[in-house]
Design a protein around this motif. Structure first.
Motif, short mmCIF file in Angstrom:
data_model
loop_
_atom_site.label_atom_id
_atom_site.label_comp_id
_atom_site.label_asym_id
_atom_site.label_seq_id
_atom_site.Cartn_x
_atom_site.Cartn_y
_atom_site.Cartn_z
N UNK A 106 0.82 -1.23 0.00
CA UNK A 106 0.00 0.00 0.00
C UNK A 106 0.85 1.27 0.00
N UNK A 107 1.90 1.37 0.85
CA UNK A 107 2.70 2.62 0.84
C UNK A 107 3.47 2.84 -0.46
N UNK A 108 3.52 1.85 -1.34
CA UNK A 108 4.24 2.03 -2.60
C UNK A 108 3.46 2.91 -3.57
N UNK A 109 2.14 2.96 -3.43
CA UNK A 109 1.34 3.81 -4.33
C UNK A 109 0.56 4.89 -3.58
N UNK A 110 0.49 4.82 -2.25
CA UNK A 110 -0.23 5.82 -1.48
C UNK A 110 0.76 6.63 -0.64
N UNK A 111 0.94 7.87 -1.02
CA UNK A 111 1.83 8.76 -0.28
C UNK A 111 1.01 9.49 0.79
N UNK A 112 1.49 9.42 2.02
CA UNK A 112 0.76 10.00 3.14
C UNK A 112 0.56 11.50 2.92
N UNK A 113 -0.69 11.94 2.94
CA UNK A 113 -1.01 13.35 2.73
C UNK A 113 -1.19 13.74 1.29
N UNK A 114 -0.96 12.80 0.37
CA UNK A 114 -1.15 13.07 -1.06
C UNK A 114 -2.10 12.01 -1.60
N UNK A 115 -3.33 12.37 -1.83
CA UNK A 115 -4.31 11.39 -2.29
C UNK A 115 -4.93 10.59 -1.17
N UNK A 116 -4.50 10.84 0.07
CA UNK A 116 -5.06 10.10 1.19
C UNK A 116 -4.10 10.10 2.37
N UNK A 117 -4.32 9.17 3.27
CA UNK A 117 -3.50 9.09 4.47
C UNK A 117 -3.17 7.64 4.79
N UNK A 118 -2.01 7.46 5.42
CA UNK A 118 -1.59 6.15 5.91
C UNK A 118 -1.71 6.12 7.42
N UNK A 119 -2.04 4.94 7.96
CA UNK A 119 -2.06 4.77 9.41
C UNK A 119 -1.38 3.45 9.75
N UNK A 120 -0.96 3.30 10.97
CA UNK A 120 -0.27 2.09 11.38
C UNK A 120 -1.28 0.94 11.45
N UNK A 121 -0.95 -0.22 10.89
CA UNK A 121 -1.91 -1.32 10.85
C UNK A 121 -2.37 -1.71 12.26
N UNK A 122 -3.66 -1.94 12.38
CA UNK A 122 -4.22 -2.34 13.65
C UNK A 122 -4.63 -1.20 14.57
N UNK A 123 -4.36 0.05 14.18
CA UNK A 123 -4.61 1.21 15.03
C UNK A 123 -5.95 1.85 14.67
N UNK A 124 -7.02 1.46 15.38
CA UNK A 124 -8.35 2.01 15.08
C UNK A 124 -8.40 3.52 15.32
N UNK A 125 -7.68 4.01 16.31
CA UNK A 125 -7.70 5.45 16.58
C UNK A 125 -7.15 6.27 15.44
#
Length: 309
Positions: free
Chosen positions: A290-309
């Motif tokens: 996923x992080x290979x095509x999704x840049x955090x803050x560009x087109x969306x956001x990344x979160x740490x796996x398993x972190x519902x918050x």
């Protein structure tokens, strides 16, 4: 992906034949689709054989591939992983190559992710038979760096292993965002895909969104339906079951964002780029491809796996 690739190759002028093991044949202009039989494989001549995923049958492929240049596409981890999951109970990704240590891991580290491990044990022997086919291919295509790492660990020549990312058809014109606050989850409803995590996250602030549309199905669906009800958000979650390409396109167009809450090392996450191609932001786990095509803050956001918050 195979159908879209075949259509693109045919439009370029290539003579394309799809040989498949089962299922219905889609109609693609300029592309033949044949069910794999000994007679078909015996009569078919090709300049290049492009094998997608697991072989039709190792013995048949070895006979058919003799004398043909072979490209092999590895779409997931099943070429070198008996469970196909490539992660352990608790969330740690697996980095080992296929071998005897896998038997112990299946039994003790929970990498089968199910109580009945007989299927994984049976697949162990099949991987041992099929892996030499991937190693012997003239060229190997993978779709993310994370799958390439697994391929190299399993003895595939780095010089013949190429990352060619998946593609999605971009909308011809910008697709306006809908007025509502709808969210989409598209994929198998299994523990590895993390729908239950998305439900727990959304339950933290039910007033911040209107509806979650779940496009897909799987063994974990009944539990997720009960979980949504117990969290008090059952009326805001709509399960549609599997959708065809046209149906999923409509669902994505009606969304404000798409969520990929995966726990496992996702080989890619095609639903994410289909969303981006329509101008829909993605909230995805920082795991696998996923992080290979999704840049955090560009087109969306990344979160740490398993972190519902």
């Amino acid at each position: 992906h195979v159908l879209a690739l075949a259509a693109a190759q045919a439009a370029r002028g290539d003579d394309v034949t799809i040989v498949h093991a089962h299922g219905e044949s889609a109609s693609i202009p300029g592309v033949r689709a044949l069910r794999a039989t000994a007679a078909v494989l015996g009569e078919l001549a090709a300049d290049v054989v492009h094998v997608h995923g697991r072989p039709l049958a190792a013995e048949a492929e070895e006979a058919f591939a003799a004398g043909h240049p072979v490209v092999r596409s590895l779409h997931d981890f099943s070429f070198g992983c008996a469970t196909g999951e490539h992660w352990f109970r608790g969330g740690a990704p697996c980095t080992r190559a296929h071998g005897p240590g896998c038997l112990a891991a299946i039994a003790t580290r929970g990498c089968a992710h199910r109580l009945d491990i007989r299927r994984s044990l049976a697949r162990y022997a099949a991987v041992g038979r099929e892996l030499p086919l991937a190693r012997a291919a003239d060229e190997v295509v993978v779709y993310s760096d994370v799958v390439r790492s697994a391929a190299l660990a399993n003895g595939i020549d780095p010089a013949r292993c190429h990352v060619v990312p998946y593609f999605a058809a971009r909308a011809e014109r910008p697709v306006p965002l809908p007025p509502g606050r709808g969210i989409v989850f598209a994929g198998r409803i299994v523990g590895a895909k993390g729908l239950d995590l998305a439900l727990r996250a959304l339950a933290l602030d039910p007033g911040a969104w209107d509806e979650l549309v779940v496009a897909g199905d799987g063994w974990d669906r009944p539990r997720c339906e009960r979980l949504a009800a117990s969290l008090g958000i059952g009326s805001q979650v709509r399960f549609t079951g599997w959708q065809d390409a046209a149906g999923l396109d409509r669902t994505l167009r009606a969304a404000r964002l798409v969520v990929l809450p995966s726990r496992w090392p996702e080989p890619f996450g095609i639903a994410g780029i289909e969303a981006l191609a329509l101008g829909r932001p993605v909230v995805g786990a920082r795991v696998g491809g996923i992080p290979e095509w999704l840049e955090d803050g560009v087109g969306g956001f990344l979160f740490e796996p398993g972190d519902a918050g």
